[in-house]
Scaffold this motif. Structure first.
Motif, PDB file in Angstrom:
ATOM      1  N   SER A 219       0.904  -1.423   0.050  1.00  0.00           N
ATOM      2  CA  SER A 219      -0.067   0.067  -0.013  1.00  0.00           C
ATOM      3  C   SER A 219       0.658   1.250   0.041  1.00  0.00           C
ATOM      4  N   ASP A 220       0.080   2.621  -0.283  1.00  0.00           N
ATOM      5  CA  ASP A 220       1.048   3.594  -0.292  1.00  0.00           C
ATOM      6  C   ASP A 220       0.888   4.555   0.973  1.00  0.00           C
ATOM      7  N   VAL A 221       1.537   5.524   1.116  1.00  0.00           N
ATOM      8  CA  VAL A 221       1.233   6.508   2.147  1.00  0.00           C
ATOM      9  C   VAL A 221       1.469   7.817   1.833  1.00  0.00           C
ATOM     10  N   ILE A 222       0.456   8.674   2.394  1.00  0.00           N
ATOM     11  CA  ILE A 222       0.669  10.145   2.001  1.00  0.00           C
ATOM     12  C   ILE A 222       0.856  10.779   3.700  1.00  0.00           C
ATOM     13  N   TRP A 223       2.155  11.296   3.809  1.00  0.00           N
ATOM     14  CA  TRP A 223       2.602  11.562   5.061  1.00  0.00           C
ATOM     15  C   TRP A 223       2.528  13.165   5.442  1.00  0.00           C
ATOM     16  N   ALA A 224       1.809  13.535   6.568  1.00  0.00           N
ATOM     17  CA  ALA A 224       2.046  15.029   6.874  1.00  0.00           C
ATOM     18  C   ALA A 224       2.539  14.912   8.525  1.00  0.00           C
ATOM     19  N   PRO A 225       3.222  16.226   8.837  1.00  0.00           N
ATOM     20  CA  PRO A 225       3.807  16.256  10.349  1.00  0.00           C
ATOM     21  C   PRO A 225       2.510  16.478  11.360  1.00  0.00           C
ATOM     22  N   ASN A 226       1.702  17.462  10.901  1.00  0.00           N
ATOM     23  CA  ASN A 226       0.656  18.054  11.860  1.00  0.00           C
ATOM     24  C   ASN A 226      -0.578  18.246  10.909  1.00  0.00           C
ATOM     25  N   ALA A 227      -1.597  18.912  11.549  1.00  0.00           N
ATOM     26  CA  ALA A 227      -2.753  18.914  11.109  1.00  0.00           C
ATOM     27  C   ALA A 227      -2.892  19.794   9.850  1.00  0.00           C
ATOM     28  N   GLU A 228      -2.185  21.238   9.900  1.00  0.00           N
ATOM     29  CA  GLU A 228      -2.316  21.945   8.636  1.00  0.00           C
ATOM     30  C   GLU A 228      -1.552  21.564   7.558  1.00  0.00           C
ATOM     31  N   ALA A 229      -0.455  20.943   7.879  1.00  0.00           N
ATOM     32  CA  ALA A 229       0.283  20.211   6.602  1.00  0.00           C
ATOM     33  C   ALA A 229      -0.795  19.173   5.873  1.00  0.00           C
ATOM     34  N   ALA A 230      -1.298  18.409   6.751  1.00  0.00           N
ATOM     35  CA  ALA A 230      -2.163  17.436   6.131  1.00  0.00           C
ATOM     36  C   ALA A 230      -3.259  17.859   5.377  1.00  0.00           C
ATOM     37  N   VAL A 231      -3.910  18.670   5.855  1.00  0.00           N
ATOM     38  CA  VAL A 231      -5.251  19.471   5.150  1.00  0.00           C
ATOM     39  C   VAL A 231      -4.773  20.058   3.796  1.00  0.00           C
ATOM     40  N   ALA A 232      -3.290  20.789   3.951  1.00  0.00           N
ATOM     41  CA  ALA A 232      -2.837  21.631   2.973  1.00  0.00           C
ATOM     42  C   ALA A 232      -2.399  20.398   1.794  1.00  0.00           C
ATOM     43  N   LEU A 233      -1.709  19.379   2.150  1.00  0.00           N
ATOM     44  CA  LEU A 233      -1.541  18.247   1.363  1.00  0.00           C
ATOM     45  C   LEU A 233      -2.242  17.508   0.638  1.00  0.00           C
ATOM     46  N   LEU A 234      -3.594  17.319   1.211  1.00  0.00           N
ATOM     47  CA  LEU A 234      -4.669  16.512   0.721  1.00  0.00           C
ATOM     48  C   LEU A 234      -5.374  17.521  -0.357  1.00  0.00           C
ATOM     49  N   ARG A 235      -5.531  18.671  -0.248  1.00  0.00           N
ATOM     50  CA  ARG A 235      -6.111  19.792  -0.988  1.00  0.00           C
ATOM     51  C   ARG A 235      -4.864  19.683  -2.307  1.00  0.00           C
ATOM     52  N   ASP A 236      -3.784  19.841  -2.057  1.00  0.00           N
ATOM     53  CA  ASP A 236      -2.706  19.873  -3.230  1.00  0.00           C
ATOM     54  C   ASP A 236      -2.755  18.915  -4.115  1.00  0.00           C
ATOM     55  N   VAL A 237      -3.038  17.618  -3.789  1.00  0.00           N
ATOM     56  CA  VAL A 237      -2.988  16.439  -4.424  1.00  0.00           C
ATOM     57  C   VAL A 237      -4.245  16.301  -5.073  1.00  0.00           C
ATOM     58  N   ASP A 238      -5.437  16.670  -4.290  1.00  0.00           N
ATOM     59  CA  ASP A 238      -6.789  16.571  -4.823  1.00  0.00           C
ATOM     60  C   ASP A 238      -7.213  15.168  -4.825  1.00  0.00           C
ATOM     61  N   ILE A 239      -6.680  14.319  -3.723  1.00  0.00           N
ATOM     62  CA  ILE A 239      -7.067  12.862  -3.740  1.00  0.00           C
ATOM     63  C   ILE A 239      -7.668  12.538  -2.342  1.00  0.00           C
ATOM     64  N   VAL A 240      -8.910  11.825  -2.166  1.00  0.00           N
ATOM     65  CA  VAL A 240      -9.053  11.493  -0.932  1.00  0.00           C
ATOM     66  C   VAL A 240      -8.524  10.078  -0.516  1.00  0.00           C
ATOM     67  N   PRO A 241      -7.868   9.801   0.465  1.00  0.00           N
ATOM     68  CA  PRO A 241      -7.335   8.611   0.804  1.00  0.00           C
ATOM     69  C   PRO A 241      -8.095   7.571   1.099  1.00  0.00           C
ATOM     70  N   ASP A 242      -7.955   6.329   1.242  1.00  0.00           N
ATOM     71  CA  ASP A 242      -8.795   5.220   1.517  1.00  0.00           C
ATOM     72  C   ASP A 242      -9.027   5.228   3.077  1.00  0.00           C
ATOM     73  N   ALA A 243      -7.865   5.546   3.871  1.00  0.00           N
ATOM     74  CA  ALA A 243      -8.349   5.782   5.346  1.00  0.00           C
ATOM     75  C   ALA A 243      -7.143   6.637   5.841  1.00  0.00           C
ATOM     76  N   PHE A 244      -7.541   7.075   6.842  1.00  0.00           N
ATOM     77  CA  PHE A 244      -6.517   7.932   7.763  1.00  0.00           C
ATOM     78  C   PHE A 244      -5.855   7.028   8.771  1.00  0.00           C
ATOM     79  N   LEU A 245      -4.698   7.457   9.120  1.00  0.00           N
ATOM     80  CA  LEU A 245      -3.987   7.118  10.415  1.00  0.00           C
ATOM     81  C   LEU A 245      -3.224   8.229  11.134  1.00  0.00           C
ATOM     82  N   VAL A 246      -3.970   8.473  12.074  1.00  0.00           N
ATOM     83  CA  VAL A 246      -3.475   9.780  12.875  1.00  0.00           C
ATOM     84  C   VAL A 246      -3.120   9.541  14.077  1.00  0.00           C
TER      85      VAL A 246
END
Length: 747
Positions: free
Chosen positions: A637-664
């Protein structure tokens, strides 16, 4: 009709017979029938003569007997006169006065000593005097001394009442201080014998002895009173002072002298008023009223003071003769000591208050220190679990990549060491929670079968690897307990049994009865001596030396003991050295629906695929993030990583992809919370399976996660936990592999 009567005297009968014989002879001589009649008359005459002769002989014999009886009567009369004379001489020689009254109470005789001390009575005593007259004469005699208030009639009546007794002895007081002892006895014929004995000497001796004894008793009483530490005053029935002791003289400064003897209590009270002051509600008028009572005085006690230098307890009590006694006890020292004690008590109370305040401050410091310790242990555990999670994941990835057997064994040992360290950290965290009282329990109906089944699945491979036969007996009972802590209790007991047993069998089963269930763990280990039973439930206590950290630090049984006490479960141990041990946990049976215990993710069966998922990982720890990414990618499987909440929101908006699951991660730093981030991500990108990574095992945290529909991955993480997580995520219909900033961010 008979001519000769038996009542006639012999001379008279003889005269009648002679006359009858002469008359018969004359008739015979004059009868015409000279033949038969003469003979018949002769024959009759002969018979009469014979009868006359016989009567004559009887008469002579009777006369002889009469003469003999008269002679005997004369002798008897002489003897009686002699006996009477002898009796008179005998009673005359008696030292006591003697008198004899017949059955009719008439005087028969008396001697010269009878009533000799009453000449007027003695002159009038004659045979035939009635007993009542004798008593009357004595009662009016001037020689008799009557008691005060007693009359002659009273004495006479009392004397006659004694005459009705069979035997009576009493004393009579005479003039010139003389005494007679009168003894009266009833005879067999109903008469009365009266003896008078002069006991004047005895009475005087007895009086002197009594006076001597009284004087001795008085001296002893005086010595006793003088020996007392209390001052004592004695008053008679008329309220007059009759005695005191030396202590009382000293208390009154020598004012008690012979001149005040017989002083009335009221007058003495006025004098004491100059010396003593009444303390309290009891005053001088109350004391005077008590003393003036004619009887029925109840004991009283009160306190008086003499200036500022003395205090006295006063006790007054009535005596049997209706007099009374008053005692004064010096209690000055006791009052001073009492005051000193009150002062000391005030001082102690102040010191206790100060000490209590200091102890309260110290207790507050201890509470703050304990809370700080708890926070430190929790933070330290979290900080330790962070790199440990990364280390376990790296070790798991390394185990999958290496090819040589030696490298695989090294990786496995590394993972085993990390798991042991994880167990120790978790035990320290549990001990901290239990000691600080922060542990929370959710009591409910717990199914024992689910706990036993999960533990069997968890420990069966471990037991098989060690060559131990683990037998778990199924049980359908439900008990009242906390599912998480009950599972932890049994888990620690079973882990200890498998770790330390030297035999080949370990048994886990349940006994039940009387509304309770007893969970038992039995082993065939070395056993535990009874002297060490309390020791093994203490922290960091191991009975065998040389145990490594991988075999535990002695925290498991300490956690079991604390948890059982807080859950009110009875914990007991039965062990025989050389044969094994049996631990038992007893809990009440439940009456409501069962609560499923928290499952152990490591014990769940793996299934499904782990490929093709896109996971959004938010983790502020770079080591943990890299280890999780490496592990997830190793599963395909693949991972999209962010160090904090702001970075996670910004990253997901940039890639414009909804992940299959969140691991927080739950603790993201800077006050951020993983749950709040999940709420924001769900609001922005829609609902998706979400898991929170945390070392927090509190029921409150678990309840918050369940309310949001979020699962928890407990730290430290392992490959199995991540594999199970990936298997729980639904496989997407089409997998989009991102080619953007996040694709190679973790490479």
């Amino acid at each position: 009709m008979t001519l000769v009567r038996d009542s006639d005297s012999l001379e008279r009968q003889n005269q009648k017979l002679v006359r009858i014989a002469e008359a018969l002879m004359r008739r015979i001589e004059q009868s015409p029938d000279q033949a038969g009649l003469a003979y018949s008359q002769f024959e009759r005459a002969a018979l009469l003569e014979k009868e006359v002769k016989q009567r004559t002989e009887d008469l002579e014999r009777a006369l002889d007997l009469l003469h003999e009886s008269n002679a005997q009567l004369a002798v008897a009369t002489h003897e009686a006169e002699d006996a009477r004379a002898y009796l008179a001489d005998a009673i005359e020689t008696v030292d006591e006065g003697f008198a004899l009254f017949d059955a009719g109470d008439a005087l028969v005789m008396h001697n010269s000593r009878f009533c000799k001390d009453m000449p007027d009575v003695q002159r009038r005593l004659q045979p035939g005097v009635p007993f009542t007259e004798y008593v009357r004469m004595i009662s009016h005699s001037p020689s008799l001394t009557l008691e005060a208030g007693e009359t002659a009639g009273d004495w006479q009546k009392a004397r006659l009442s004694r005459h009705t007794y069979e035997h009576v002895v009493f004393n009579v007081h005479l003039a010139r201080d003389r005494w007679l002892q009168v003894s009266e006895h009833r005879t067999r014929t109903g008469g009365t014998v009266v003896l008078q004995t002069d006991v004047t000497g005895l009475m005087r001796d007895e009086r002197r002895e009594r006076e001597r004894l009284l004087d001795r008793q008085a001296k002893l009483l005086r010595a006793t009173l003088d020996h007392l530490n209390q001052g004592v005053c004695i008053f008679d029935r008329n309220g007059r002072l009759v005695g005191w002791n030396h202590r009382m003289e000293r208390l009154l400064n020598g004012n008690l002298t012979e001149r005040v003897l017989g002083l009335k209590f009221a007058e003495l009270l006025e004098r004491l008023d100059e010396i003593f002051d009444f303390a309290g509600s009891f005053g001088k008028s109350d004391m005077r009223a008590w003393a003036e009572k004619t009887g029925g005085r109840q004991p009283i006690t009160f306190e008086v003071r003499r200036g500022q230098s003395g205090a006295f307890d006063v006790f007054a009590q009535q005596m049997p003769d209706r007099g009374f006694v008053i005692s004064f006890t010096d209690v000055t020292r006791e009052r001073r000591q009492s005051q000193a004690l009150r002062d000391l008590n005030d001082t102690l109370e102040k010191r206790v208050a100060d000490r209590t305040k200091a102890l309260g401050a110290a207790l507050e410091d201890a509470r703050r220190a304990n809370a700080s310790k708890t926070r430190f242990v929790a933070a330290a555990s979290h900080d330790l679990l962070q790199p440990m999670s990364a280390a376990k994941l790296y070790a798991g990835a390394l185990e999958n990549r290496v090819t040589s057997q030696s490298d695989k064994e090294l990786a496995q040992r590394t993972i085993s060491a990390l798991e042991s360290a994880e167990g120790i950290i978790q035990a320290l965290l549990d001990i901290s929670k239990l000691d600080s009282g922060l542990a929370t329990f959710e009591l409910g109906a717990v199914s024992l079968d689910s706990i036993l089944g999960a533990l069997e699945a968890e420990f069966a491979p471990i037991a098989a690897k060690r060559g131990i036969e683990l037998r778990v007996v199924p049980c359908s009972l439900r008990v009242e307990s906390d599912p998480v802590y009950l599972r932890r209790i049994v888990q620690n007991l079973l882990s200890n049994a498998l770790r330390y047993t030297t035999g080949r069998k370990v048994l886990l089963g349940v006994r039940h009865g009387r509304g309770a269930a007893r969970i038992e763990v039995c082993d065939q280990g070395p056993g535990i001596d009874s002297s060490h039973h309390d020791q093994i439930f203490q922290e960091f206590q191991q009975l065998e030396d040389g145990k490594s950290a991988g075999q535990g630090l002695g925290l498991g049984l300490a956690i079991v003991d604390r948890a059982c006490r807080m859950l009110d479960h009875r914990l007991d141990l039965h062990s025989v050295p050389g044969r094994g041990s049996r631990f038992g946990v007893t809990t009440a049976l439940a009456r409501q629906a069962p609560v499923e215990p928290a499952g152990d993710p490591q014990a769940e069966d793996a299934g499904g695929t782990t490929h093709g998922r896109l996971i959004c990982l938010v983790e502020n720890d770079m080591e943990v993030a890299q280890s999780v990414t490496l592990t997830v990618e190793s599963f395909g499987s693949d991972v999209i990583w962010a160090p904090n909440a702001e970075a996670a929101v910004a990253l997901l908006r940039d890639v414009d992809i909804v992940p299959d699951a969140f691991l927080v991660d739950y603790q993201l730093g800077n006050g951020g919370s993983g749950l709040d981030l999940l709420d924001e991500l769900t609001a922005s990108f829609g609902a998706a399976p979400a898991h929170v990574i945390s070392a927090n095992r509190s029921p409150d945290f678990a309840a918050q996660c369940r309310a949001r529909g979020v699962s928890v991955l407990q730290k430290p993480l392992s490959r199995d936990l991540l594999r199970d997580f990936l298997q729980s995520v639904p496989v997407p219909a089409a997998v989009a592999i991102p080619v953007g900033p996040g694709a190679d961010y973790l490479r």
